[in-house]
Write a protein that holds these residues in place. Structure first.
Motif, PDB file in Angstrom:
ATOM      1  N   LEU A 108      -1.502   9.268  -1.850  1.00 28.30           N
ATOM      2  CA  LEU A 108      -1.509   8.180  -0.959  1.00 28.30           C
ATOM      3  C   LEU A 108      -1.323   7.035  -1.075  1.00 28.30           C
ATOM      4  O   LEU A 108      -0.837   6.238  -0.283  1.00 28.30           O
ATOM      5  CB  LEU A 108      -3.335   8.230  -0.582  1.00 28.30           C
ATOM      6  N   HIS A 111       2.216   5.819  -0.017  1.00 29.15           N
ATOM      7  CA  HIS A 111       2.487   5.963   1.256  1.00 29.15           C
ATOM      8  C   HIS A 111       1.829   4.503   1.858  1.00 29.15           C
ATOM      9  O   HIS A 111       2.385   3.884   2.845  1.00 29.15           O
ATOM     10  CB  HIS A 111       1.764   7.029   1.820  1.00 29.15           C
ATOM     11  N   ALA A 112       0.614   4.184   1.443  1.00 31.22           N
ATOM     12  CA  ALA A 112       0.133   2.954   1.754  1.00 31.22           C
ATOM     13  C   ALA A 112       0.965   1.782   1.516  1.00 31.22           C
ATOM     14  O   ALA A 112       0.923   0.687   2.305  1.00 31.22           O
ATOM     15  CB  ALA A 112      -1.145   2.973   1.305  1.00 31.22           C
ATOM     16  N   THR A 162      -2.344   1.108   6.638  1.00 32.39           N
ATOM     17  CA  THR A 162      -1.929   2.404   7.298  1.00 32.39           C
ATOM     18  C   THR A 162      -2.180   2.609   8.754  1.00 32.39           C
ATOM     19  O   THR A 162      -1.836   3.470   9.208  1.00 32.39           O
ATOM     20  CB  THR A 162      -2.394   3.354   6.399  1.00 32.39           C
ATOM     21  N   ASN A 164      -4.606   4.058   9.606  1.00 32.54           N
ATOM     22  CA  ASN A 164      -5.508   5.164   9.826  1.00 32.54           C
ATOM     23  C   ASN A 164      -6.647   5.029   9.262  1.00 32.54           C
ATOM     24  O   ASN A 164      -6.945   5.143   7.856  1.00 32.54           O
ATOM     25  CB  ASN A 164      -4.211   6.162   9.335  1.00 32.54           C
ATOM     26  N   LEU A 167      -7.217   7.709   6.270  1.00 36.03           N
ATOM     27  CA  LEU A 167      -6.641   7.399   5.026  1.00 36.03           C
ATOM     28  C   LEU A 167      -7.029   6.333   4.575  1.00 36.03           C
ATOM     29  O   LEU A 167      -7.394   6.181   3.186  1.00 36.03           O
ATOM     30  CB  LEU A 167      -4.979   7.086   5.228  1.00 36.03           C
ATOM     31  N   ARG A 168      -7.379   5.015   5.284  1.00 36.93           N
ATOM     32  CA  ARG A 168      -8.337   3.985   4.546  1.00 36.93           C
ATOM     33  C   ARG A 168      -9.471   4.409   4.002  1.00 36.93           C
ATOM     34  O   ARG A 168      -9.884   3.895   2.893  1.00 36.93           O
ATOM     35  CB  ARG A 168      -8.580   3.038   5.745  1.00 36.93           C
TER      36      ARG A 168
END
Length: 262
Positions: A108, A111-112, A162, A164, A167-168
């Motif tokens: 993760l 990506h962030a 993100t 999102n 995800l956060r």
């Protein structure tokens, strides 16, 4: 609004129906539920059963119970920190290791960082630099609590890019677990300074809008943190047991057994 609840596990059924009403948008944060007596009549249950259901909803963070004039049961948005702590509490009993945590972070965090390089506003980039500046000041003062807050704020600001919420939540959750590991293992100032250097490199890549480098720097940082914590854990248990352990586990860290020697 609610049909009678006349099955086994009545309290669970009431909780689920009110939860469904929230998910369906029939109830919004700030809405006040009918009084306990009226709710009991709608569900056709005793006031004691209704009271238990409301307490369960409060424990889940879905309502707030207020006393006095103007009180009652009010729908509330679930607090993220409460959710994160609940997830962490569950995993404390699952023999969680830094390897488990690092696997999630390797997936993760890069990506962030890439998202941050591509989308972060100039104001947020300045905020990221300010966090690093505050971290350096806290290190110089030996204020480890402030260092921890800054490190979490650094990753939280990146996670926000993100856009999102899932995800956060997971990224903030992973930072909570990481802070727990560090709190127990107590890494030295050298570790803390190496984290800051990594954060500064990540910030530079984000400021340059270089998503590839930001993701790569973040991945290197996550791996380095895992390796450092495993090394600390291994050394700690070698001292206690005269034998290293292969994984840094919260279950083994809480508590560390006391050894006596003949």
């Amino acid at each position: 609004m609610f049909a009678p609840a006349r099955q086994d596990k009545t309290t669970d059924i009431i909780v689920e129906r009110i939860r469904t009403a929230i998910l369906d948008g029939k109830l919004q944060p700030g809405d006040r539920l009918p009084c306990e007596k009226e709710l009991g009549e709608q569900f056709q249950v005793s006031r004691q059963t209704m009271r238990e259901a409301l307490r369960a909803l409060e424990h889940l963070g879905l309502i707030t119970l207020r006393k006095g004039s103007g009180g009652g049961a009010f729908i509330t948005a679930v607090d993220q920190q409460v959710t994160v702590q609940g997830l962490a509490n569950y995993l404390y009993f699952q023999n969680l290791t830094t390897a488990h945590l690092s696997e999630l972070r390797r997936l993760l965090e890069p990506h962030a960082a890439r998202c941050a390089a591509e989308h972060m506003s100039p104001a947020d980039r300045q905020a990221l630099e300010e966090i690093n500046r505050q971290t350096r000041l806290a290190i110089a003062k030996g204020d480890l609590d402030q260092v921890t807050r800054c490190e979490i704020a650094f990753h939280s600001l990146i996670a926000a890019q993100t856009q999102n919420p899932i995800l956060r939540l997971m990224l903030d959750f992973s930072e909570k677990l990481l802070s727990d590991f560090k709190k127990l293992l107590k890494p030295d100032q050298g570790f803390t300074e190496s984290v800051l250097l990594a954060h500064e490199s990540i910030s530079q890549a984000i400021a340059a809008g270089d998503g590839t480098t930001a993701a790569s720097e973040m991945l290197d940082h996550v791996v380095a943190v895992e390796n450092s914590l495993v090394s600390l854990q291994t050394g700690r248990f070698r001292d206690a047991d005269s034998a290293p352990v292969p994984a840094c586990s919260l279950a083994r860290l809480i508590p560390l057994p006391t050894r006596t020697h003949a």
